[in-house]
Design a protein around this motif. Sequence first.
Motif, PDB file in Angstrom:
ATOM      1  N   GLY A 411       0.790  -1.223   0.000  1.00  0.00           N
ATOM      2  CA  GLY A 411       0.000   0.000   0.000  1.00  0.00           C
ATOM      3  C   GLY A 411       0.823   1.274   0.000  1.00  0.00           C
ATOM      4  O   GLY A 411       0.267   2.358  -0.054  1.00  0.00           O
ATOM      5  N   ALA A 412       2.123   1.175   0.064  1.00  0.00           N
ATOM      6  CA  ALA A 412       2.914   2.387   0.224  1.00  0.00           C
ATOM      7  C   ALA A 412       3.742   2.730  -1.010  1.00  0.00           C
ATOM      8  O   ALA A 412       4.510   3.680  -0.995  1.00  0.00           O
ATOM      9  CB  ALA A 412       3.826   2.253   1.443  1.00  0.00           C
ATOM     10  N   GLY A 413       3.587   1.976  -2.075  1.00  0.00           N
ATOM     11  CA  GLY A 413       4.400   2.216  -3.265  1.00  0.00           C
ATOM     12  C   GLY A 413       3.867   3.374  -4.093  1.00  0.00           C
ATOM     13  O   GLY A 413       2.677   3.613  -4.145  1.00  0.00           O
ATOM     14  N   VAL A 414       4.791   4.091  -4.733  1.00  0.00           N
ATOM     15  CA  VAL A 414       4.403   5.243  -5.550  1.00  0.00           C
ATOM     16  C   VAL A 414       5.181   5.179  -6.862  1.00  0.00           C
ATOM     17  O   VAL A 414       6.366   4.865  -6.865  1.00  0.00           O
ATOM     18  CB  VAL A 414       4.744   6.577  -4.833  1.00  0.00           C
ATOM     19  N   LYS A 415       4.484   5.480  -7.974  1.00  0.00           N
ATOM     20  CA  LYS A 415       5.187   5.557  -9.258  1.00  0.00           C
ATOM     21  C   LYS A 415       5.651   6.997  -9.409  1.00  0.00           C
ATOM     22  O   LYS A 415       4.845   7.893  -9.653  1.00  0.00           O
ATOM     23  CB  LYS A 415       4.200   5.177 -10.371  1.00  0.00           C
ATOM     24  N   THR A 416       6.920   7.189  -9.229  1.00  0.00           N
ATOM     25  CA  THR A 416       7.428   8.561  -9.148  1.00  0.00           C
ATOM     26  C   THR A 416       8.101   8.978 -10.457  1.00  0.00           C
ATOM     27  O   THR A 416       8.635   8.134 -11.180  1.00  0.00           O
ATOM     28  CB  THR A 416       8.415   8.676  -7.958  1.00  0.00           C
ATOM     29  N   MET A 417       8.070  10.278 -10.741  1.00  0.00           N
ATOM     30  CA  MET A 417       8.696  10.791 -11.971  1.00  0.00           C
ATOM     31  C   MET A 417      10.208  10.615 -11.897  1.00  0.00           C
ATOM     32  O   MET A 417      10.862  10.398 -12.893  1.00  0.00           O
ATOM     33  CB  MET A 417       8.406  12.287 -12.145  1.00  0.00           C
ATOM     34  N   HIS A 418      10.746  10.788 -10.708  1.00  0.00           N
ATOM     35  CA  HIS A 418      12.167  10.536 -10.502  1.00  0.00           C
ATOM     36  C   HIS A 418      12.393  10.251  -9.025  1.00  0.00           C
ATOM     37  O   HIS A 418      11.521  10.525  -8.204  1.00  0.00           O
ATOM     38  CB  HIS A 418      13.027  11.735 -10.946  1.00  0.00           C
ATOM     39  N   GLU A 419      13.532   9.684  -8.714  1.00  0.00           N
ATOM     40  CA  GLU A 419      13.922   9.536  -7.311  1.00  0.00           C
ATOM     41  C   GLU A 419      15.423   9.741  -7.258  1.00  0.00           C
ATOM     42  O   GLU A 419      16.191   8.923  -7.776  1.00  0.00           O
ATOM     43  CB  GLU A 419      13.541   8.135  -6.778  1.00  0.00           C
ATOM     44  N   ILE A 420      15.818  10.831  -6.673  1.00  0.00           N
ATOM     45  CA  ILE A 420      17.251  11.159  -6.656  1.00  0.00           C
ATOM     46  C   ILE A 420      17.930  10.317  -5.582  1.00  0.00           C
ATOM     47  O   ILE A 420      17.568  10.379  -4.407  1.00  0.00           O
ATOM     48  CB  ILE A 420      17.453  12.663  -6.412  1.00  0.00           C
ATOM     49  N   THR A 421      18.873   9.507  -6.009  1.00  0.00           N
ATOM     50  CA  THR A 421      19.552   8.627  -5.055  1.00  0.00           C
ATOM     51  C   THR A 421      20.580   9.437  -4.263  1.00  0.00           C
ATOM     52  O   THR A 421      21.002  10.524  -4.696  1.00  0.00           O
ATOM     53  CB  THR A 421      20.301   7.498  -5.791  1.00  0.00           C
ATOM     54  N   PRO A 422      21.031   8.901  -3.137  1.00  0.00           N
ATOM     55  CA  PRO A 422      22.068   9.601  -2.370  1.00  0.00           C
ATOM     56  C   PRO A 422      23.326   9.874  -3.211  1.00  0.00           C
ATOM     57  O   PRO A 422      23.894  10.973  -3.141  1.00  0.00           O
ATOM     58  CB  PRO A 422      22.357   8.628  -1.224  1.00  0.00           C
ATOM     59  N   LEU A 423      23.734   8.890  -4.009  1.00  0.00           N
ATOM     60  CA  LEU A 423      24.934   9.111  -4.818  1.00  0.00           C
ATOM     61  C   LEU A 423      24.711  10.271  -5.791  1.00  0.00           C
ATOM     62  O   LEU A 423      25.560  11.163  -5.926  1.00  0.00           O
ATOM     63  CB  LEU A 423      25.317   7.836  -5.586  1.00  0.00           C
ATOM     64  N   GLU A 424      23.557  10.279  -6.441  1.00  0.00           N
ATOM     65  CA  GLU A 424      23.270  11.383  -7.374  1.00  0.00           C
ATOM     66  C   GLU A 424      23.275  12.723  -6.646  1.00  0.00           C
ATOM     67  O   GLU A 424      23.805  13.720  -7.144  1.00  0.00           O
ATOM     68  CB  GLU A 424      21.912  11.167  -8.051  1.00  0.00           C
ATOM     69  N   GLY A 425      22.672  12.729  -5.469  1.00  0.00           N
ATOM     70  CA  GLY A 425      22.611  13.979  -4.705  1.00  0.00           C
ATOM     71  C   GLY A 425      23.991  14.467  -4.316  1.00  0.00           C
ATOM     72  O   GLY A 425      24.296  15.664  -4.427  1.00  0.00           O
ATOM     73  N   ILE A 426      24.842  13.539  -3.904  1.00  0.00           N
ATOM     74  CA  ILE A 426      26.194  13.918  -3.462  1.00  0.00           C
ATOM     75  C   ILE A 426      27.023  14.398  -4.657  1.00  0.00           C
ATOM     76  O   ILE A 426      27.730  15.412  -4.582  1.00  0.00           O
ATOM     77  CB  ILE A 426      26.860  12.731  -2.727  1.00  0.00           C
ATOM     78  N   VAL A 427      26.910  13.690  -5.771  1.00  0.00           N
ATOM     79  CA  VAL A 427      27.670  14.088  -6.965  1.00  0.00           C
ATOM     80  C   VAL A 427      27.200  15.466  -7.429  1.00  0.00           C
ATOM     81  O   VAL A 427      28.000  16.346  -7.768  1.00  0.00           O
ATOM     82  CB  VAL A 427      27.515  13.029  -8.086  1.00  0.00           C
ATOM     83  N   GLN A 428      25.899  15.649  -7.429  1.00  0.00           N
ATOM     84  CA  GLN A 428      25.318  16.930  -7.841  1.00  0.00           C
ATOM     85  C   GLN A 428      25.841  18.065  -6.948  1.00  0.00           C
ATOM     86  O   GLN A 428      26.180  19.142  -7.419  1.00  0.00           O
ATOM     87  CB  GLN A 428      23.796  16.812  -7.713  1.00  0.00           C
ATOM     88  N   ARG A 429      25.954  17.788  -5.661  1.00  0.00           N
ATOM     89  CA  ARG A 429      26.341  18.832  -4.705  1.00  0.00           C
ATOM     90  C   ARG A 429      27.839  19.115  -4.728  1.00  0.00           C
ATOM     91  O   ARG A 429      28.263  20.262  -4.620  1.00  0.00           O
ATOM     92  CB  ARG A 429      25.916  18.404  -3.281  1.00  0.00           C
ATOM     93  N   ALA A 430      28.652  18.048  -4.877  1.00  0.00           N
ATOM     94  CA  ALA A 430      30.094  18.248  -4.649  1.00  0.00           C
ATOM     95  C   ALA A 430      30.965  17.719  -5.781  1.00  0.00           C
ATOM     96  O   ALA A 430      32.188  17.873  -5.733  1.00  0.00           O
ATOM     97  CB  ALA A 430      30.488  17.562  -3.336  1.00  0.00           C
ATOM     98  N   GLY A 431      30.341  17.109  -6.783  1.00  0.00           N
ATOM     99  CA  GLY A 431      31.105  16.419  -7.830  1.00  0.00           C
ATOM    100  C   GLY A 431      32.047  17.313  -8.602  1.00  0.00           C
ATOM    101  O   GLY A 431      33.058  16.843  -9.134  1.00  0.00           O
ATOM    102  N   ASP A 432      31.764  18.609  -8.683  1.00  0.00           N
ATOM    103  CA  ASP A 432      32.654  19.483  -9.453  1.00  0.00           C
ATOM    104  C   ASP A 432      33.911  19.857  -8.666  1.00  0.00           C
ATOM    105  O   ASP A 432      34.890  20.315  -9.237  1.00  0.00           O
ATOM    106  CB  ASP A 432      31.898  20.748  -9.906  1.00  0.00           C
ATOM    107  N   LYS A 433      33.890  19.638  -7.364  1.00  0.00           N
ATOM    108  CA  LYS A 433      35.066  20.048  -6.566  1.00  0.00           C
ATOM    109  C   LYS A 433      35.774  18.868  -5.914  1.00  0.00           C
ATOM    110  O   LYS A 433      36.932  18.936  -5.554  1.00  0.00           O
ATOM    111  CB  LYS A 433      34.624  21.013  -5.471  1.00  0.00           C
TER     112      LYS A 433
END
Length: 743
Positions: A411-433
């Motif tokens: 009963g708790a599942g959702v079909k989501t447009m996206h789900e940003i994973t922790p790795l994606e979030g970390i790369v997005q935040r700090a990947g350039d440095k």
Amino acid sequence: MTSIISNPCRLPGIFSLVLLGFATAFGTLRAEDRPLYQDASQPMEKRVEDLLGRMTLEEKISQVHGDSKFTTPAIPRLGIPVRWLTDGPQGVREDVGPYNWRSAGHTDDYATYMPSLCALGSTWNLDLATAYGNVLGQETRKRGKDIILGPIADIVRTPLCGRVYEYFGEDPFLNARMSVNYIRGVQTNDVSACVKHFAGNNQELGRAVIDMDMDARTLREIYLPPFEAAVKEAGVWTVMGAYTKFRGEHCAYSDYLINKILKGEFGFQGLVMSDWGGTYSTREAVLGGLDLEMGTLIPGTEKELPCDDYYLARPFLEGIRKGEYPVSLLDDKVRRGLRVMFATHAFDADMRKPGSLNTPAHQATAQRIAEESMVLLKNAGDALPLNVSNLTSLAVIGDNAVRRHATGLFGAGVKTMHEITPLEGIVQRAGDKVNITYSAGFSKAGATNLAERARLIEHAVAAAKQADVAVIIAGLNHSRYLDDEGWDRKDLRLPYGQDELIQQVVKANPRTIVVLIAGPAIEMDPWLAQLPAVLQAWYPGMEGGTAIARVLFGDVDPSGKLTCTYPKQLMDSPAHALGTYPGTNGTLFYKEGLLVGYRWFDAKDIEPEFPFGFGLSYTTFEYSNLKIVPGQDTNGPVVTAEFDIANTGQRAGAEVAQLYVHQEKPALSRPPKELKGFKKISLKPGEKKTVSIPLDQRAFAYYDPAKTGWVSEAGDFKILVGSSSRDIRLQDTFHLAQTTVEK
Ligand code: BGC
């Protein structure tokens, strides 16, 4: 499926078409020729009675049981629309069925995937609970559904329960406050919330058969308050009964729980539905107050029962025809369902809010809630936040760094447009440095393959050795026996060899941080002392990766607090210490009574790993100047606790101030302290604010079964104000002058 009654089991789409034609025809009627129930200016009860009076017996029967997994049928002749129900607590579920749980294969059933309710609870921010409900309400409306099956107001009794991640926590007061705001948020959108599972469902193991044996005081003080508040304060329109039994009666049609307490004492005027497959008898369901039967299976199987054969379908109809049940019982059930329809403007298309779906604003709310929910459990030597300017390399480790958790649940599942994973979030935040590497560290797929485990650990250790800092995204997922409906966890340890992984990685790199994606609680004994920082991130929803990165890098201050006690070991928890889990011969004895969660740990003086209400911040707060100000409200005397909180650190942050009440000499024994108020305060560095927490009569009361009422006794009460249940910063004594009994 052929039918003996009016509208069984036809596809809802057909109804919609018929309804459209009908509505158009109706639209051409002059106002004075329109039936009263179609007139939105009439009082709801008049509309209900008018419509009820026009319905045939068969039409009424069609409204008290499902005609597919999530619908009841339209009655085109009267303009009654299909009634759509949908899961669930953390986002509008994808369309399934209509007669099975398989995806319907639609392309327009995406929805915002919110952080789980354990995360929402951990924000302790009631505005966010309203915002959460509002997102769900808007999306439910836009998806064309009428009732969303949330929130879950059940109490976390054992941390093993497979659904604790869907629950707000172990405290009835906190659960009540969260539920009320969530429901209000949902219901401002012409959608009904459905508070569930009334009242119990504290474990998944044996939930369909287990009989709860608890005393009246425990029921009233621990398990009912969130439901009582949902009805009396939030005006929830729908309630779902639990699978479990209470004193031998199924909760969904327990005469005691439903007729006497919910509908009688609490004055609930809305609809009581069964959980899916939670109805087992016509007579008990009819008499016990069940208004809508959903999801019934062929007894002893997992196969769908034809809807005409549901207990409240043909057997109920025949029972009425034979004179076994008065029509008035059916009328009451239908009336309740119609109230929900009128309340949600199901007959007033032009008044109905349009709703909205998958908007950037909804996603921003999901992210804000995720950020505010994370609980910093340990931060030795200010290991966090990470600073990109003095970091050159980061090893991100763990299956949960790349795993998505939105789908695949009951009963708790959702079909989501996206789900940003922790790795994606970390790369997005700090990947350039920062040079970021990823290593799986553990695997769900090869869970039992020891050679694979060793190889994954070896790679992770090598990566950690070469990096300035290692971040292990550890925890659970929604697999069977982890955080999953239908099964409980078998223990509180991390699966897939993660304990070993963490120990090896921290040996290789002492600057190792563990982020936990999981519901409460985890046993951390094997590694907690060895590493500097642990962040509990829950299931943080579709923007979770971004939120995790923002907390790790200090863009936001972690301000979540635990809503469940983390025991050092499972056997410290009350149900386990007393051997009352998972029940004996089908009965679950609630031997711990009132001593659930921190109430038990306080009463027995057991040191938890992390106490209820605990959570660190990147800044520090100072409490001072507690005053108990007597006051008066319309319901009798109240007091307000006033105190100051100052941010004494260098960063902006938010503190959850908690107020507990302790009665000095109660006539009936009480837990050492009970949460009765809280407030979340945001403070800039150096800023100080005065906080007011009002306490009403109920804040001082216990339930006295002999008096069948809430007794607030004249006498002394300690008012304890703190940063957690075990970190009381201020206290004072309040003298209540008069004893009162509230019935
Ligand atoms: C769950 C409910 C859910 C229902 C419909 C049941 O198994 O206990 O919470 O709403 O299924 O999916």
